[in-house]
Write an enzyme that holds these catalytic residues in place. Structure first.
Site, PDB file in Angstrom:
ATOM      1  CB  CYS A 117      11.082  -0.555   1.240  1.00  0.00           C
ATOM      2  SG  CYS A 117      11.055   0.073  -0.426  1.00  0.00           S
ATOM      3  CB  ALA A 141      -2.151  -3.132  -0.504  1.00  0.00           C
ATOM      4  CD  GLU A 188      12.661  -5.250  -5.434  1.00  0.00           C
ATOM      5  OE1 GLU A 188      13.079  -4.734  -4.626  1.00  0.00           O
ATOM      6  OE2 GLU A 188      13.242  -5.374  -6.531  1.00  0.00           O
ATOM      7  CD1 TRP A 232      -0.053  -1.544   3.141  1.00  0.00           C
ATOM      8  CD2 TRP A 232       0.733   0.461   3.300  1.00  0.00           C
ATOM      9  NE1 TRP A 232       0.762  -1.618   4.121  1.00  0.00           N
ATOM     10  CE2 TRP A 232       1.157  -0.384   4.203  1.00  0.00           C
ATOM     11  CE3 TRP A 232       1.071   1.764   3.123  1.00  0.00           C
ATOM     12  CZ2 TRP A 232       2.054   0.345   5.369  1.00  0.00           C
ATOM     13  CZ3 TRP A 232       2.083   2.414   4.106  1.00  0.00           C
ATOM     14  CH2 TRP A 232       2.471   1.540   5.093  1.00  0.00           C
ATOM     15  CG  ASN A 233       5.228   1.403   0.715  1.00  0.00           C
ATOM     16  OD1 ASN A 233       4.749   0.628  -0.141  1.00  0.00           O
ATOM     17  ND2 ASN A 233       6.365   1.438   1.237  1.00  0.00           N
ATOM     18  CB  SER A 278      13.556   5.479  -5.834  1.00  0.00           C
ATOM     19  OG  SER A 278      13.431   4.906  -4.570  1.00  0.00           O
ATOM     20  CD  GLU A 331      10.350  -2.438   6.882  1.00  0.00           C
ATOM     21  OE1 GLU A 331       9.526  -3.506   6.852  1.00  0.00           O
ATOM     22  OE2 GLU A 331      10.414  -1.719   5.657  1.00  0.00           O
ATOM     23  CD  GLU A 342      10.193  -4.639  -8.812  1.00  0.00           C
ATOM     24  OE1 GLU A 342       9.916  -3.886  -8.148  1.00  0.00           O
ATOM     25  OE2 GLU A 342       9.032  -5.687  -9.035  1.00  0.00           O
TER      26      GLU A 342
HETATM   27  P1  NAP Z   1       2.600  -6.929   3.298  1.00  0.00           P
HETATM   28  O1  NAP Z   1       1.795  -7.033   4.547  1.00  0.00           O
HETATM   29  O2  NAP Z   1       3.587  -8.012   3.120  1.00  0.00           O
HETATM   30  O3  NAP Z   1       1.551  -7.128   2.149  1.00  0.00           O
HETATM   31  C1  NAP Z   1       1.949  -6.918   0.946  1.00  0.00           C
HETATM   32  C2  NAP Z   1       0.822  -7.286  -0.127  1.00  0.00           C
HETATM   33  O4  NAP Z   1       0.933  -8.829   0.345  1.00  0.00           O
HETATM   34  C3  NAP Z   1      -0.348  -6.929  -0.244  1.00  0.00           C
HETATM   35  O5  NAP Z   1      -1.146  -6.781  -1.386  1.00  0.00           O
HETATM   36  C4  NAP Z   1      -1.111  -7.876   0.769  1.00  0.00           C
HETATM   37  O6  NAP Z   1      -2.405  -7.965   0.545  1.00  0.00           O
HETATM   38  C5  NAP Z   1      -0.419  -9.018   0.299  1.00  0.00           C
HETATM   39  N1  NAP Z   1      -0.467 -10.285   1.336  1.00  0.00           N
HETATM   40  C6  NAP Z   1      -0.794 -10.355   2.540  1.00  0.00           C
HETATM   41  N2  NAP Z   1      -0.663 -11.636   3.050  1.00  0.00           N
HETATM   42  C7  NAP Z   1      -0.561 -12.343   1.728  1.00  0.00           C
HETATM   43  C8  NAP Z   1      -0.651 -13.810   1.736  1.00  0.00           C
HETATM   44  N3  NAP Z   1      -0.429 -14.495   2.681  1.00  0.00           N
HETATM   45  N4  NAP Z   1      -0.465 -14.353   0.376  1.00  0.00           N
HETATM   46  C9  NAP Z   1      -0.434 -13.439  -0.561  1.00  0.00           C
HETATM   47  N5  NAP Z   1      -0.307 -12.024  -0.528  1.00  0.00           N
HETATM   48  C10 NAP Z   1      -0.475 -11.480   0.781  1.00  0.00           C
HETATM   49  O7  NAP Z   1       3.359  -5.531   3.128  1.00  0.00           O
HETATM   50  P2  NAP Z   1       2.754  -4.172   3.394  1.00  0.00           P
HETATM   51  O8  NAP Z   1       2.309  -3.852   4.667  1.00  0.00           O
HETATM   52  O9  NAP Z   1       1.658  -3.955   2.547  1.00  0.00           O
HETATM   53  O10 NAP Z   1       3.766  -3.092   2.927  1.00  0.00           O
HETATM   54  C11 NAP Z   1       4.799  -2.800   3.709  1.00  0.00           C
HETATM   55  C12 NAP Z   1       5.944  -3.734   3.524  1.00  0.00           C
HETATM   56  O11 NAP Z   1       6.333  -3.648   2.198  1.00  0.00           O
HETATM   57  C13 NAP Z   1       7.278  -3.033   4.048  1.00  0.00           C
HETATM   58  O12 NAP Z   1       8.069  -4.230   4.950  1.00  0.00           O
HETATM   59  C14 NAP Z   1       8.138  -2.573   3.193  1.00  0.00           C
HETATM   60  O13 NAP Z   1       9.668  -2.345   3.687  1.00  0.00           O
HETATM   61  C15 NAP Z   1       7.886  -3.434   2.130  1.00  0.00           C
HETATM   62  N6  NAP Z   1       8.091  -2.766   0.875  1.00  0.00           N
HETATM   63  C16 NAP Z   1       9.373  -3.206   0.114  1.00  0.00           C
HETATM   64  C17 NAP Z   1       9.734  -2.621  -1.100  1.00  0.00           C
HETATM   65  C18 NAP Z   1      10.831  -2.851  -1.903  1.00  0.00           C
HETATM   66  O14 NAP Z   1      11.009  -2.328  -3.191  1.00  0.00           O
HETATM   67  N7  NAP Z   1      11.857  -3.619  -1.139  1.00  0.00           N
HETATM   68  C19 NAP Z   1       8.774  -1.469  -1.683  1.00  0.00           C
HETATM   69  C20 NAP Z   1       7.607  -1.088  -0.757  1.00  0.00           C
HETATM   70  C21 NAP Z   1       7.423  -1.649   0.427  1.00  0.00           C
HETATM   71  P3  NAP Z   1      -3.438  -7.390   1.677  1.00  0.00           P
HETATM   72  O15 NAP Z   1      -3.265  -5.939   1.683  1.00  0.00           O
HETATM   73  O16 NAP Z   1      -4.751  -7.685   1.052  1.00  0.00           O
HETATM   74  O17 NAP Z   1      -2.969  -7.941   2.900  1.00  0.00           O
END
Ligand code: NAP
Length: 489
Positions: A296, A188, A262, A162-163, A453, A393, A470
């Protein structure tokens, strides 16, 4: 960060118009079950459709049906469609920025920056689509020729957080389409409206039906597992937390699916005594406060050398205090709300843990009452190395300052984490900067900069921050397979 006073007013938009249903095979399948909440006000903006396992299979059906046609579409034609996506997204810049700031809460300044960044992936990969090369060599033995061709990997499942509701989607969709792959995107559930707004753009730009499909769901586990176990799916590209990344890697192992990951970060921001203080403070504000810390790449741990520590702490506190906290869509806002109440609870607990262990609050640190998921810009000084903040984090507007004496000490502390996404280094000694950059375990280093980025550069992490890259010339290859042909002639 604070230069927001001259921002124009946001566009006026009706969020419900983006909640048309699931986007499968170029058609909208109505549904309205998942509430999308404005984190600034806690009001429901719209309700989006809730995909079942059968809907996910229908999306894979559509992507599989479109695969051969898209793969055989000349690269030049795919490139021009991507270019039109860039143009259309740029034309709708203000509308999409407003939508992002409403459903995500980020400030309009940040949302506008995100739209520019997100659109750039279409332009960049439109350019890259026609530049995929191959290899033609003679085998060292002299017995045959080695030909290597790069082919689209096939139907790809894309999962985004979502971020950055726009940029995390376009960073995957643009290279996938450039490579000749068809996709199913699962955004998300907190920020699905941007993904659906972008679906309108694909259609208008001439992306054929079924090439991009978008589904939202309240049951991501079963819905995703159904797609990952489908033999027609050949790729998973995920951006999100390391925890969910591990779960998905285990699931993908069942079908030996190609995975790009990622994941989370815990970026160190190292300031040496010889740093340009003002430049370091400018960089710190960007690295910490872009997206109110919900990035992130956000600086999570500030390691500051003894000789500059007090001046850096005072300067950072003053700048953080000057930020206006408010609703994302208010043009004056510099720091919007967090995404959910749970996110604020987590930040509050991390700050409480740090102060219990002896950290001092220099700025902020008190959660406000009232509507919205707000937490103030906060500076904590003299963090002990065992505080939970050093390992988790923060994902919020909290700058945690640790003191160090020697270069080796700073590097050891910076590397004391399971993550390895981004790192920031400030020193005016270029030799030292490059030497420290080579010793810090991270996929991306910003040297005397607060922002790294760039669609033209490889984005990704080492250790448990991810697999693959990416952006840049690397991103398109994540959606391609090398095919080797041994030819006798
Ligand atoms: P998240 O909870 O891991 O969710 C990411 C995505 O995964 C959402 O679409 C979520 O859907 C889905 N998801 C959750 N549980 C799942 C499952 N069991 N099976 C399949 N998909 C599932 O992360 P977030 O809170 O949205 O984002 C924050 C995190 O993303 C942070 O840790 C951040 O560092 C990381 N991030 C990394 C990068 C990078 O490029 N490295 C960039 C941005 C963010 P729902 O929304 O429906 O739960």
């Amino acid at each position: 960060m604070s230069a927001v006073t001259s921002s124009p007013r946001p566009a006026t938009i009706d969020c419900t118009r983006y909640a048309r249903g699931l986007y499968i095979g170029g058609r909208w399948l109505p549904g309205a079950d998942i509430a999308v909440v404005n984190p600034s006000t806690e009001e429901v903006l719209a309700r989006v459709a809730n995909a079942s396992v059968a809907d996910a299979t229908a999306a894979v059906d559509a992507a599989a049906a479109a695969a051969a046609g898209w793969r055989d579409t000349p690269a030049r034609q795919r490139a021009e469609i991507l270019r039109r996506c860039f143009v259309l997204m740029t034309e709708r810049h203000e509308e999409i920025a407003t939508l992002i700031s409403l459903e995500n809460g980020k400030s309009l300044v940040d949302a506008r920056g995100e739209v520019t960044y997100a659109a750039e992936f279409f332009r960049w990969y439109g350019e890259e689509a026609v530049r995929v090369g191959g290899e033609f060599r003679t085998a060292p033995s002299g017995s045959n020729r080695i030909l290597v061709d790069y082919e689209p990997i096939g139907v790809s499942v894309l999962i985004t957080p979502w971020n950055f509701p726009a940029a995390m989607a376009t960073r995957k969709i643009a290279p996938a389409l450039a490579a000749g792959c068809t996709v199913v995107l699962k955004p998300a559930s907190e920020t699905p409206l941007t993904a659906y707004a972008l679906a309108e753009i694909y259609a208008e730009a001439g992306v054929p039906d079924g090439v991009v499909n978008v589904i939202t769901t309240s049951t991501p586990g079963p819905v995703t597992n159904a797609m990952l176990s489908d033999p027609r799916v050949r790729k998973l590209s995920f951006t999100g937390s390391t925890g969910i990344g591990r779960v998905l890697l285990a699931e993908a192992a069942k079908t030996v699916l190609s995975c790009s990951m990622e994941l989370g970060g815990n970026a160190p921001f190292i300031v040496f005594d010889d740093a340009d203080l003002e430049a370091a403070l400018d960089g710190a504000m960007i690295a910490k406060m872009r997206n109110a810390g919900e990035a992130c790449t956000a600086a999570n741990r500030f390691y500051v050398q003894d000789g500059i520590y007090d001046r850096f702490a005072a300067g950072l506190s003053a700048r953080m205090a000057a930020l206006k906290v408010g609703a994302g869509s208010d043009p004056q806002t510099a720091c919007g709300p967090m995404i959910t109440r749970k996110a604020v609870d987590k930040i509050e607990a991390l700050v409480a843990d740090a102060t219990t262990r002896g950290a001092r609050i220099l700025q902020g640190g008190v959660r406000p009452g009232g509507k919205g998921f707000f937490y103030p810009p906060t500076v904590l000084a003299d963090l002990p190395r065992d505080a939970n903040l050093a390992y988790e984090e923060i994902f919020g507007p909290v700058a945690a300052l640790y003191r160090f004496s020697t270069e080796d000490d700073a590097i050891a502390a910076a590397n004391d984490t399971e993550y390895g996404l981004a790192a920031y280094i400030y020193t005016q000694d270029l030799k030292r900067g490059l030497s420290v950059a080579s010793r810090v375990e991270a996929g991306m280093i910003a040297l005397n900069r607060g922002l790294l980025s760039d669609p033209a550069a490889p984005f990704g992490g080492v250790k448990q921050s991810g697999l693959g890259r990416e952006g840049g010339i690397h991103g398109i290859l994540e959606f391609m397979e090398a095919k080797y042909i041994a030819a006798d002639f």
